[in-house]
Design an enzyme around this catalytic site. Sequence first.
Site, PDB file in Angstrom:
ATOM      1  N   LYS A 111       0.868  -1.174   0.000  1.00  0.00           N
ATOM      2  CA  LYS A 111       0.000   0.000   0.000  1.00  0.00           C
ATOM      3  C   LYS A 111       0.905   1.226   0.000  1.00  0.00           C
ATOM      4  O   LYS A 111       1.596   1.508   0.979  1.00  0.00           O
ATOM      5  CB  LYS A 111      -0.909   0.006   1.223  1.00  0.00           C
ATOM      6  CG  LYS A 111      -1.713   1.304   1.329  1.00  0.00           C
ATOM      7  CD  LYS A 111      -2.699   1.275   2.478  1.00  0.00           C
ATOM      8  CE  LYS A 111      -2.347   2.296   3.511  1.00  0.00           C
ATOM      9  NZ  LYS A 111      -3.452   3.145   3.944  1.00  0.00           N
ATOM     10  N   ALA A 198      -9.174   5.772   4.350  1.00  0.00           N
ATOM     11  CA  ALA A 198      -9.058   6.920   5.254  1.00  0.00           C
ATOM     12  C   ALA A 198     -10.316   7.767   5.312  1.00  0.00           C
ATOM     13  O   ALA A 198     -10.979   7.997   4.300  1.00  0.00           O
ATOM     14  CB  ALA A 198      -7.884   7.818   4.898  1.00  0.00           C
ATOM     15  N   GLY A 199     -10.635   8.207   6.517  1.00  0.00           N
ATOM     16  CA  GLY A 199     -11.718   9.158   6.723  1.00  0.00           C
ATOM     17  C   GLY A 199     -12.979   8.570   7.326  1.00  0.00           C
ATOM     18  O   GLY A 199     -13.837   9.305   7.811  1.00  0.00           O
ATOM     19  N   ASN A 220      -8.788   2.052   9.884  1.00  0.00           N
ATOM     20  CA  ASN A 220      -8.036   1.670  11.076  1.00  0.00           C
ATOM     21  C   ASN A 220      -8.595   2.373  12.304  1.00  0.00           C
ATOM     22  O   ASN A 220      -9.202   1.759  13.175  1.00  0.00           O
ATOM     23  CB  ASN A 220      -6.551   2.011  10.875  1.00  0.00           C
ATOM     24  CG  ASN A 220      -5.669   1.535  12.018  1.00  0.00           C
ATOM     25  OD1 ASN A 220      -6.132   1.108  13.074  1.00  0.00           O
ATOM     26  ND2 ASN A 220      -4.374   1.595  11.831  1.00  0.00           N
ATOM     27  N   THR A 221      -8.461   3.707  12.343  1.00  0.00           N
ATOM     28  CA  THR A 221      -8.817   4.461  13.540  1.00  0.00           C
ATOM     29  C   THR A 221     -10.278   4.275  13.939  1.00  0.00           C
ATOM     30  O   THR A 221     -10.590   4.199  15.133  1.00  0.00           O
ATOM     31  CB  THR A 221      -8.527   5.963  13.316  1.00  0.00           C
ATOM     32  OG1 THR A 221      -7.228   6.085  12.745  1.00  0.00           O
ATOM     33  CG2 THR A 221      -8.571   6.730  14.620  1.00  0.00           C
TER      34      THR A 221
END
Lengths: 269, 66
Positions: A111, A198-199, A220-221
């Site tokens: 990635k 992301a986001g 992830n987060t």
Amino acid sequence: MSEHAEKPLPEDKPLEIAGRVYKSRLLVGTGKYRDLTETGHAIETSGAEIVTFAVRRTNLGQNPDEPSLLDVVSPGNYTMLPNTAGCYTAKDAIRTCKLARELLDGHNLVKLEVLGEEKTLYPNMTETLVAAEALIKDGFQVMVYCSDDPLLAKRLEEMGCIAIMPLGAPIGSGLGIQNRYNIRLIVENANVPVLVDAGVGTASDASLAMELGCDGVLMNTAIAQARDPIRMARAMRLAIESGRHAYLAGRMPKKLYASASSPIDGTFF
Amino acid sequence: MQIQVNGQAMEFGDGATVSDLIQRMELEGKRLAVEINEDIVPRSEHARFTLSDGDQVEVVHAIGGG
């Protein structure tokens, strides 16, 4: 089962990345968890089959018996996707990918992300294009984190990137998909998998990405920093599946005014 | 001779190999990758690749990240 058992639906075309077929359309990161036990448990619950990780220096003097990430997320059970997080230049990203390939015995799926600046972690697309070209030439299979610019996304595909991964919003922001029109355009133009990377902040963000026709979502987060990461991992798994079904089902058209769901004829009042 | 390992100075005798370095770091058998002066040293060469004075060595592994 009862006679009202669900009728099986026509099968979906599975997600295919680098010649491998995956049942899950959720890809997950391994950062920001409380500990490795939680990491392993959340990832298992998410149903993800592709797991991304970072490459960093081993700590000098660290306890050598301490468990490492690859003890809980085994390359035997998951497709490991090394990332170039933290790289701000094409050169650093290329170095990281080469180290990752050595780390994983020649596994060449990566990635690529080349960041522009710390505040937004927005992708530096100029450096990303330079790195992507060099990596593809060197035999890497590149899944690329990128801005949500449809033209650049197409260019990355034409260069030979095997998956296009536009951001929905800045990494770790949890803001959700900010420009769904661009994501939609990228999906429509693409002949390789498109994944929002992301986001995503919560389950509805993941569903929206899938409803827009994305082939998958990497996050992830949103899982790791939820109050209960294990439950959020389950929520995300279901959200991705729901969004995909909704996309395949084809949503009803939006209308400005109401349209009664009950018949107008036959009223007795 | 002195080499830099992950940004820190380490002393080795002449003829020390990458395998010796990994042993000193107590990382034997761990899944890691080694780069010397920005070139990968494949695992198959660790036992015979000798370190030189002033080498910049990076020893990396997989950690959590997104």
